[in-house]
Design an enzyme around this catalytic site. Structure first.
Site, short mmCIF file in Angstrom:
data_model
loop_
_atom_site.label_atom_id
_atom_site.label_comp_id
_atom_site.label_asym_id
_atom_site.label_seq_id
_atom_site.Cartn_x
_atom_site.Cartn_y
_atom_site.Cartn_z
N CYS A 5 14.03 10.78 6.12
CA CYS A 5 14.09 10.44 7.54
C CYS A 5 15.52 10.54 8.06
O CYS A 5 15.75 10.77 9.23
CB CYS A 5 13.51 9.06 7.79
SG CYS A 5 14.25 7.76 6.80
N GLU B 65 10.52 16.33 13.85
CA GLU B 65 10.93 16.10 12.47
C GLU B 65 10.19 17.09 11.57
O GLU B 65 8.97 17.03 11.45
CB GLU B 65 10.59 14.65 12.09
CG GLU B 65 11.12 14.26 10.73
CD GLU B 65 10.89 12.79 10.43
OE1 GLU B 65 9.78 12.29 10.66
OE2 GLU B 65 11.85 12.13 9.96
N LYS C 28 0.86 -1.19 0.00
CA LYS C 28 0.00 0.00 0.00
C LYS C 28 0.90 1.24 0.00
O LYS C 28 1.45 1.62 1.02
CB LYS C 28 -0.93 0.06 1.21
CG LYS C 28 -2.03 1.10 0.94
CD LYS C 28 -2.55 1.82 2.16
CE LYS C 28 -1.74 2.99 2.63
NZ LYS C 28 -1.70 4.16 1.72
N GLU D 253 10.15 1.48 10.41
CA GLU D 253 11.22 2.46 10.12
C GLU D 253 10.57 3.83 10.23
O GLU D 253 9.83 4.24 9.34
CB GLU D 253 11.76 2.27 8.71
CG GLU D 253 12.27 0.89 8.39
CD GLU D 253 13.64 0.61 8.98
OE1 GLU D 253 14.21 1.52 9.62
OE2 GLU D 253 14.11 -0.51 8.80
P1 NAI Z 1 2.24 8.74 7.50
O1 NAI Z 1 3.04 7.96 8.47
O2 NAI Z 1 0.88 9.20 7.93
O3 NAI Z 1 2.02 7.91 6.15
C1 NAI Z 1 2.88 6.89 5.68
C2 NAI Z 1 2.04 5.73 5.19
O4 NAI Z 1 1.26 5.18 6.24
C3 NAI Z 1 1.04 6.08 4.09
O5 NAI Z 1 1.02 4.99 3.16
C4 NAI Z 1 -0.27 6.18 4.85
O6 NAI Z 1 -1.41 5.95 4.04
C5 NAI Z 1 -0.11 5.09 5.87
N1 NAI Z 1 -0.92 5.23 7.10
C6 NAI Z 1 -1.23 6.38 7.75
N2 NAI Z 1 -1.95 6.10 8.86
C7 NAI Z 1 -2.09 4.75 8.92
C8 NAI Z 1 -2.73 3.86 9.85
N3 NAI Z 1 -3.35 4.31 10.93
N4 NAI Z 1 -2.67 2.54 9.60
C9 NAI Z 1 -2.01 2.08 8.52
N5 NAI Z 1 -1.41 2.87 7.61
C10 NAI Z 1 -1.43 4.19 7.81
O7 NAI Z 1 3.12 9.96 7.03
P2 NAI Z 1 2.61 11.30 6.31
O8 NAI Z 1 1.31 11.77 6.90
O9 NAI Z 1 2.66 11.07 4.86
O10 NAI Z 1 3.77 12.31 6.71
C11 NAI Z 1 3.75 12.98 7.96
C12 NAI Z 1 5.11 13.15 8.53
O11 NAI Z 1 5.70 11.88 8.80
C13 NAI Z 1 6.12 13.82 7.63
O12 NAI Z 1 6.00 15.20 7.65
C14 NAI Z 1 7.40 13.32 8.21
O13 NAI Z 1 7.75 14.09 9.33
C15 NAI Z 1 7.07 11.91 8.63
N6 NAI Z 1 7.46 10.91 7.63
C16 NAI Z 1 8.58 10.16 7.83
C17 NAI Z 1 9.01 9.27 6.88
C18 NAI Z 1 10.23 8.46 7.06
O14 NAI Z 1 10.90 8.12 6.09
N7 NAI Z 1 10.58 8.07 8.27
C19 NAI Z 1 8.32 9.10 5.61
C20 NAI Z 1 7.11 9.88 5.51
C21 NAI Z 1 6.74 10.74 6.49
#
Ligand code: NAI
Ligand code: MG
Length: 483
Positions: free
Chosen positions: A289, A383, A179, A255
């Site tokens: 990240c 972050e 996903k 991660e």
């Molecule tokens: P997010 O963690 O909400 O989304 C990442 C993935 O998780 C997406 O595919 C989303 O649809 C899915 N997701 C969200 N909530 C979920 C749930 N309850 N159950 C299962 N899947 C779920 O990240 P978002 O909103 O895109 O970005 C927000 C912040 O997160 C960014 O500003 C950044 O600070 C951080 N981030 C960190 C990343 C990393 O590489 N460690 C990558 C992306 C975001």
């Protein structure tokens, strides 16, 4: 249906398919700020279909029953196809989330192909432990596939981060439901199409599009028919996923975020330190990240370093991601742009000095260096995920290590020094899953990758991925015939 935009369906059981209810969502190109594509918007029924397809391919299909060598040949063929379709894959990620196409072509796509090649070979070549005969018994280990893997990936490196999960999961004989993030659906559908073209059987790599909370993301991680969950994204999302997975005792690999410290000592090669620190802070517009978003520079070289660093940052050309000269693309979405801007405003209110305007066209934020901030400011601890770095001087090694470790995260850190003993000593003292010394972003897929604290649970890479994506089995043989 809007004929002017491209269309990215789910891929379930080898079929490109709409959602059961026909719902779709738009993917907005962050440069034009207009929809460029539509993706299927999944719901409960689509999740059931995907789990059933992955389950059937696992329980009855050939994939888990092939040898690692047979699977490896198909994964290498997939890697060939990824290389052949590099332009389309790079453009898909760029239009979805704004990264420069040149970066995607130089890094994301080749690393994706390399990930499939590495894990294909690793699964075939890695020895498994044997425990030589003791007391008439000989024991050996079988690493057997785990079953159905759910991979939930973020938007910052859509294709590459998906491949870090999909490649080892497939190499070890699992079937996968990917996903991708709702901001970046396109390359996942393309990848699943290439997997079928490579001859990987239907149902082995499925893609379901949609949202997280209350939607396909949450349903997938709560599903009892799933055997492993691997996630990259925000720390808060990681907590929600772990809580849902706990009800089924499904193992999770997380991660999560980071707040990488970058320590520049006065004895470092400053030219090298500047070059890598600029990369660490601003590559992918800071949406990494692993970003080196907290920069600490030893007092003796602080002014000189800052001068050279901000000079180099100002030379990073912002602009259209499709222009090969562009180094800084727009941020991934309107919401994300607003979030980064609000961190900059907060930094100014807290008394910080911004060494660039932080402005930029549309959703672009120019590389921004912030000095003079009290440690209580949010931007030192949270972050930001944008092209923003906070900088402070330090006096000695003990202070540098103390500052670097003053974080809930523990993903990575950088150290620049030409003192061999200091390099090793500081690497040992830092709370981080990876320490880069006099370099940045170098990744060997045999090495562990992951973080401590709010940065995650578990490690991936080489045998660490094997640990997660398999069920190890001990086979105990009575061999001396005397018992
Ligand atoms: P997010 O963690 O909400 O989304 C990442 C993935 O998780 C997406 O595919 C989303 O649809 C899915 N997701 C969200 N909530 C979920 C749930 N309850 N159950 C299962 N899947 C779920 O990240 P978002 O909103 O895109 O970005 C927000 C912040 O997160 C960014 O500003 C950044 O600070 C951080 N981030 C960190 C990343 C990393 O590489 N460690 C990558 C992306 C975001
Ligand atoms: Mg979110």
């Amino acid at each position: 249906m809007n004929a002017a935009v491209e269309w990215f369906p789910h891929v379930i059981g080898g079929e490109r398919t709409e959602s059961a209810d026909g719902a779709r969502f738009a993917s907005v190109d962050p440069w034009t700020r207009r929809p460029w594509a539509e993706a299927a918007s999944g719901g409960a029924e689509d999740v059931e279909r995907a789990v059933a397809a992955a389950r059937e391919a696992y329980d009855e299909g050939p994939w888990p029953r092939m040898s690692a060598g047979e699977r490896g040949r198909l994964l290498h063929r997939l890697a060939d196809l990824i290389e052949e379709h590099a332009d389309a894959l790079a453009l898909a990620d760029s239009r979805d989330m704004g990264k420069p196409v040149a970066d995607a072509l130089a890094k994301d796509v080749p690393r994706t192909a390399a990930n499939f090649r590495f894990f294909a070979d690793h699964a075939r070549l890695t020895p498994a432990e044997t425990y030589p005969a003791e007391g008439g018994h000989h024991i050996y280990t079988r690493y057997e596939s785990a079953g159905v893997v759910v991979a939930i990936s973020p938007w910052n490196f859509p294709l590459m981060l998906a491949s870090w999960k999909v490649a080892p999961a497939l190499a070890w004989g699992n079937t996968v439901i990917l996903k991708p993030a709702e901001q970046s659906p396109a390359s996942a559908t393309l990848l699943a199409g290439l997997a079928l073209e490579a001859g990987i059987p239907p149902g082995v790599l499925n893609v379901v599009h949609g949202f997280g909370p209350g939607s396909v993301g949450e349903r997938l991680v709560s599903h009892p028919g799933v055997d492993r969950i691997t996630f990259t994204g925000e720390s808060g999302t990681g907590r929600a996923i772990a809580a849902n997975a706990a009800r089924n005792l499904t193992p999770v690999s997380l991660e999560l975020g980071g707040k990488g410290a970058n320590l520049v000592f006065a004895d470092a090669d400053l030219e090298r330190a500047v070059r890598w620190s600029v990369q660490a802070a601003f590559a992918n517009a800071g949406q990494v990240c692993l970003a080196g978003s907290r920069l600490y520079v030893q007092q003796e070289v602080y002014e000189e370093f800052l001068d050279r660093f901000t000079g180099a940052a100002a030379r990073l050309l912002p602009g259209d991601p499709q222009d090969p000269a562009t180094r800084i693309g727009p941020l991934s979405s309107a919401e994300h742009h607003a979030k980064v801007r609000s961190y900059l405003e907060g930094a100014e209110r807290a008394g910080g000095k911004l060494m660039s305007t932080g402005g930029g066209d549309g959703w672009t934020v120019l590389p921004t260096t912030v000095t003079g901030l009290p440690r209580s400011a949010a931007i030192w601890h949270e972050e930001v995920f944008g092209p923003v770095v906070t900088v402070a001087p330090f006096t000695d090694e003990a202070e540098a290590v103390r500052e670097a470790n003053a974080t809930r995260f523990g993903l990575n850190a950088m150290v620049f020094t030409d003192d061999l003993h200091r390099a090793h000593r500081v690497a040992g003292a830092l709370k981080a899953g990876t320490v880069w010394t006099n370099c940045f972003f170098v990744r060997d897929l045999r090495a562990p990758f992951g973080g401590a604290g709010d940065s995650g649970v578990g490690r991936e890479g080489g045998t660490f991925s094997r640990e997660f994506f398999t069920e190890p089995k001990a086979v105990v043989m009575e061999i001396d015939g005397a018992r």
